[in-house]
Design a protein around this motif. Structure first.
Motif, PDB file in Angstrom:
ATOM      1  N   ALA A  55       0.804  -1.062  -0.051  1.00 43.27           N
ATOM      2  CA  ALA A  55       0.076   0.038  -0.181  1.00 43.27           C
ATOM      3  C   ALA A  55       0.904   1.440   0.008  1.00 43.27           C
ATOM      4  CB  ALA A  55      -1.044  -0.004   1.233  1.00 43.27           C
ATOM      5  N   TYR A  56       1.880   1.188   0.707  1.00 44.05           N
ATOM      6  CA  TYR A  56       2.949   2.516   0.768  1.00 44.05           C
ATOM      7  C   TYR A  56       3.636   2.483  -0.432  1.00 44.05           C
ATOM      8  CZ  TYR A  56       6.833   5.070   2.466  1.00 44.05           C
ATOM      9  OH  TYR A  56       7.439   6.422   2.544  1.00 44.05           O
ATOM     10  N   LEU A  57       3.998   1.300  -1.027  1.00 43.26           N
ATOM     11  CA  LEU A  57       4.694   1.353  -2.355  1.00 43.26           C
ATOM     12  C   LEU A  57       3.822   1.948  -3.346  1.00 43.26           C
ATOM     13  CD1 LEU A  57       6.749  -1.734  -2.120  1.00 43.26           C
ATOM     14  CD2 LEU A  57       7.523   0.400  -1.872  1.00 43.26           C
ATOM     15  N   ALA A  58       2.545   1.557  -3.440  1.00 46.06           N
ATOM     16  CA  ALA A  58       1.579   2.067  -4.473  1.00 46.06           C
ATOM     17  C   ALA A  58       1.297   3.652  -4.484  1.00 46.06           C
ATOM     18  CB  ALA A  58       0.311   1.283  -4.306  1.00 46.06           C
ATOM     19  N   LYS A  59       1.277   4.094  -3.052  1.00 45.37           N
ATOM     20  CA  LYS A  59       1.190   5.568  -3.025  1.00 45.37           C
ATOM     21  C   LYS A  59       2.455   6.173  -3.523  1.00 45.37           C
ATOM     22  CE  LYS A  59      -2.211   6.310   0.451  1.00 45.37           C
ATOM     23  NZ  LYS A  59      -2.857   4.982   0.810  1.00 45.37           N
ATOM     24  N   ALA A  60       3.680   5.593  -3.083  1.00 45.84           N
ATOM     25  CA  ALA A  60       4.871   6.398  -3.778  1.00 45.84           C
ATOM     26  C   ALA A  60       4.882   6.440  -5.284  1.00 45.84           C
ATOM     27  CB  ALA A  60       6.172   5.630  -2.870  1.00 45.84           C
ATOM     28  N   ALA A  61       4.374   5.127  -5.983  1.00 50.14           N
ATOM     29  CA  ALA A  61       4.384   5.350  -7.317  1.00 50.14           C
ATOM     30  C   ALA A  61       3.013   6.153  -7.649  1.00 50.14           C
ATOM     31  CB  ALA A  61       4.403   3.825  -7.689  1.00 50.14           C
ATOM     32  N   ASP A  62       2.326   6.441  -7.019  1.00 53.49           N
ATOM     33  CA  ASP A  62       0.980   7.067  -7.415  1.00 53.49           C
ATOM     34  C   ASP A  62       0.317   6.451  -8.251  1.00 53.49           C
ATOM     35  OD1 ASP A  62      -0.451   9.400  -7.710  1.00 53.49           O
ATOM     36  OD2 ASP A  62       0.630  10.517  -8.870  1.00 53.49           O
ATOM     37  N   CYS A  63      -0.002   5.305  -7.983  1.00 57.70           N
ATOM     38  CA  CYS A  63      -0.641   4.379  -9.069  1.00 57.70           C
ATOM     39  C   CYS A  63      -2.204   4.811  -9.428  1.00 57.70           C
ATOM     40  CB  CYS A  63      -0.704   2.801  -8.657  1.00 57.70           C
ATOM     41  SG  CYS A  63       0.896   2.032  -8.351  1.00 57.70           S
ATOM     42  N   ILE A  64      -2.439   5.178  -8.233  1.00 57.32           N
ATOM     43  CA  ILE A  64      -4.124   5.602  -8.514  1.00 57.32           C
ATOM     44  C   ILE A  64      -4.287   6.855  -9.473  1.00 57.32           C
ATOM     45  CG2 ILE A  64      -4.126   7.544  -6.600  1.00 57.32           C
ATOM     46  CD1 ILE A  64      -6.686   6.391  -5.586  1.00 57.32           C
ATOM     47  N   ALA A  65      -3.447   7.516  -9.804  1.00 55.79           N
ATOM     48  CA  ALA A  65      -3.457   8.903 -10.567  1.00 55.79           C
ATOM     49  C   ALA A  65      -4.001   8.407 -12.091  1.00 55.79           C
ATOM     50  CB  ALA A  65      -2.236   9.519 -11.030  1.00 55.79           C
ATOM     51  N   CYS A  66      -3.306   7.401 -12.711  1.00 57.57           N
ATOM     52  CA  CYS A  66      -3.530   7.008 -14.006  1.00 57.57           C
ATOM     53  C   CYS A  66      -4.725   5.882 -13.948  1.00 57.57           C
ATOM     54  CB  CYS A  66      -2.416   6.496 -14.777  1.00 57.57           C
ATOM     55  SG  CYS A  66      -1.410   7.782 -15.338  1.00 57.57           S
ATOM     56  N   HIS A  67      -5.030   5.133 -12.860  1.00 55.37           N
ATOM     57  CA  HIS A  67      -5.833   4.077 -12.870  1.00 55.37           C
ATOM     58  C   HIS A  67      -7.224   4.293 -12.229  1.00 55.37           C
ATOM     59  CE1 HIS A  67      -3.071   1.266 -14.500  1.00 55.37           C
ATOM     60  NE2 HIS A  67      -1.927   1.930 -13.945  1.00 55.37           N
ATOM     61  N   THR A  68      -7.675   5.606 -12.095  1.00 51.79           N
ATOM     62  CA  THR A  68      -8.850   6.011 -11.452  1.00 51.79           C
ATOM     63  C   THR A  68      -9.448   7.065 -12.081  1.00 51.79           C
ATOM     64  OG1 THR A  68      -7.885   5.216  -9.173  1.00 51.79           O
ATOM     65  CG2 THR A  68     -10.008   6.477  -9.147  1.00 51.79           C
ATOM     66  N   VAL A  69     -10.733   6.885 -12.354  1.00 55.71           N
ATOM     67  CA  VAL A  69     -11.384   7.905 -13.171  1.00 55.71           C
ATOM     68  C   VAL A  69     -12.651   8.514 -12.185  1.00 55.71           C
ATOM     69  CG1 VAL A  69     -13.121   6.702 -14.330  1.00 55.71           C
ATOM     70  CG2 VAL A  69     -12.558   8.722 -15.287  1.00 55.71           C
ATOM     71  N   ASP A  70     -13.121   7.380 -11.371  1.00 56.75           N
ATOM     72  CA  ASP A  70     -14.151   7.679 -10.422  1.00 56.75           C
ATOM     73  C   ASP A  70     -13.664   7.492  -8.976  1.00 56.75           C
ATOM     74  OD1 ASP A  70     -16.486   7.722  -8.737  1.00 56.75           O
ATOM     75  OD2 ASP A  70     -17.536   6.468  -9.857  1.00 56.75           O
ATOM     76  N   GLN A  71     -13.696   8.433  -8.079  1.00 57.63           N
ATOM     77  CA  GLN A  71     -12.928   8.229  -6.728  1.00 57.63           C
ATOM     78  C   GLN A  71     -13.590   7.087  -6.000  1.00 57.63           C
ATOM     79  OE1 GLN A  71     -10.054   9.624  -6.053  1.00 57.63           O
ATOM     80  NE2 GLN A  71      -9.817  10.359  -7.883  1.00 57.63           N
ATOM     81  N   LEU A 142       5.828  -7.436  -6.093  1.00 58.46           N
ATOM     82  CA  LEU A 142       5.063  -8.430  -5.755  1.00 58.46           C
ATOM     83  C   LEU A 142       4.328  -7.832  -4.277  1.00 58.46           C
ATOM     84  CD1 LEU A 142       6.971 -11.715  -5.914  1.00 58.46           C
ATOM     85  CD2 LEU A 142       5.195 -10.957  -7.406  1.00 58.46           C
ATOM     86  N   ALA A 143       4.792  -6.962  -3.632  1.00 58.77           N
ATOM     87  CA  ALA A 143       4.270  -6.042  -2.346  1.00 58.77           C
ATOM     88  C   ALA A 143       3.180  -5.400  -3.101  1.00 58.77           C
ATOM     89  CB  ALA A 143       5.199  -5.553  -1.455  1.00 58.77           C
TER      90      ALA A 143
END
Length: 482
Positions: A55-71, A142-143
């Motif tokens: 979860a921490y790594l996904a935030k650091a990589a800003d994954c949500i920015a390009c993979h979310t159109v509806d919050q 993998l995390a």
């Protein structure tokens, strides 16, 4: 959160599409062994610690920015990335087995991040920054997968990308990879400190800072010779963050850089807007103090790059003004579209928040317009984007907000207002803003020269590719014994 803001943050994120055309004529002769299927042993079930780390790594990589159109549907994809050639949509990366990545194995996921190859062997567009993610360790990849698979599966089909032929043919990305992609996990430098190594891993890999802050070469890969020297993206400028004291951030204190990454605000220096504001909101503010310090340590060590046209730092320009006070009581102050003078437009639209002198408010919630990186740069593009689109930046405990004036003022009025702000509070040598420039910024910034040249030649380029393929096939057959 507006689409314009998120677009600005994610430059490969549209620059990758430009890269397709550059790789087209080379792609035919490039083999893609990475696309071969990989048979893997059953993976061990993730544990709570691995999911938390992911979860921490996904935030650091800003994954949500390009993979979310509806919050309300995080990571379910569908976010449109506008490019000069069409639209690419961020895919669903929830564990839904029909529309997401629920059927992906560990090896499938690793291959995507390390090699830019999808589950079915297809090339992924460089809008997905695998050129940076290839540096991530297998354990970290993998995390991230463990975290994504711990989330609710959301069924949401990703729209088809809207790219013209032959840019919709993924195999041509092999040509782009040939010139711009070097796969391989990051290796620590034993001669450097642990903090420096951690910073490099974050900046060059996980946080993929080069994708926005490094200019692009002719084939639209990052220009490593000018790493972190600043780049144009979607109408915005990602500023020079090298340690040069004039053109870069060499005049910032370490604690100021850390504060900026955490909050987006350093009074007397800068206030984040656009894509950087989004990166802070969704990613950087969640990093540990140790990781933020490591980022600063690494950025301090990269080669400084100076622009000879810069005479002093962006934040060193401007001073208070008092003509707004002279205007009051003499001329009608209006926020309407009938207002035409720069001082009148400023008084009616800006002074109530930024103060009549342009000094902002204590604490910088409404920042000063002088000693401000956006107003003090020679390129007025970011200033225009802020006026057009406003600012929205949410922190853990507060948020910054400025309304946009795109629907309230026309191009000529915004040009007049911008010229007034630049003259009163900004860079003395900034070029005059024209209504035509404002119109360009409304449309997302200047069109790439490559984009303007390619469309008429797409068919010809496709024929060249076919000819190369035919020539190679014919030559190979001739060499075979009868």
């Amino acid at each position: 959160m507006t689409a314009r803001f998120r677009l600005a943050c994610q430059l490969p994120r549209w620059a990758g599409a430009l890269a397709l055309a550059a790789g087209m004529v080379h792609g035919a002769a490039v083999a893609t062994p990475a696309a071969d299927a990989v048979v893997a042993a059953p993976a061990a079930a993730p544990n709570a610690d691995q999911i938390t780390r992911g979860a921490y790594l996904a935030k650091a990589a800003d994954c949500i920015a390009c993979h979310t159109v509806d919050q309300a549907k995080p990571f379910a994809g569908g976010y449109p990335l506008a490019t000069p050639f069409g639209t690419i949509y961020g895919p669903n990366i929830t564990p839904d087995k029909e529309t997401g990545i629920g059927n992906w194995s560990d090896e499938d996921f690793i291959r995507a991040l390390h090699n830019g190859i999808g589950k079915n062997g297809e090339h992924l567009y460089p809008a997905f920054p695998y050129a940076s993610f290839t540096k991530l360790s297998r354990d970290d990849v993998l995390a991230i997968k463990a975290y994504l698979f711990s989330l609710p599966a959301i069924q949401q089909k990703t729209p088809e990308n809207k790219l013209p032929f032959p840019l919709n043919q993924r195999w041509i990305l092999a040509g782009w990879n040939l010139f711009n992609f070097k796969p391989g996990e990051w290796q620590a430098d034993p001669a450097k400190s642990a903090e420096w190594n951690r910073g490099m891993y974050l900046v060059e890999g996980l946080a993929h800072c080069q994708e926005c802050h490094t200019p692009r070469n002719l084939t639209m890969g990052v220009n490593s010779k000018r790493a972190f020297a600043g780049a144009q993206l979607g109408g915005w400028t990602a500023f020079n963050i090298t340690p040069d004291p004039i053109s870069g951030v060499g005049g910032w204190k370490d604690e100021e850089l850390t504060q900026y990454l955490k909050t987006g605000l350093v009074p007397g220096k800068a206030s984040a807007a656009g894509g950087m504001a989004e990166a802070i909101e969704h990613s950087l503010q969640y990093l540990s103090d140790a990781d933020l310090k490591a980022i600063v340590t690494y950025v301090r060590s990269v080669p400084p790059i100076n622009d000879l046209a810069d005479k002093k730092p962006r934040y060193a320009w401007g001073q208070p003004a008092d003509d707004d006070a002279d205007l009051r009581g003499v001329a009608a102050v209006s926020v309407s579209s009938n207002a035409s003078g720069g001082a009148e437009l400023f008084s009616g639209n800006c002074a109530s928040c930024h103060s009549a002198s342009g000094s902002g408010v204590v604490g910088g919630y409404y920042p000063s317009l002088f000693s401000n990186s956006v107003v003090g740069t020679r390129d007025p593009g970011n200033l225009l984007m802020v006026i057009l689109n406003g600012v929205q930046r949410r922190g853990k405990d507060d948020q910054a907000f400025m309304p946009g004036f795109a629907d309230h003022l026309d191009d000529a009025q915004i040009a007049t207002l911008a010229n007034y702000v630049l003259k009163q509070y900004g860079h003395a040598d900034a070029p005059a803003v024209t209504a035509e420039l404002v119109k360009t910024q409304r449309q997302g910034g200047p069109v790439s020269p490559l984009a303007s040249l390619l469309p008429p030649g797409l068919a010809a380029a496709a024929l060249i590719v076919v000819f190369i393929l035919f020539s190679l096939l014919t030559r190979r057959r001739r060499k075979q014994p009868t």
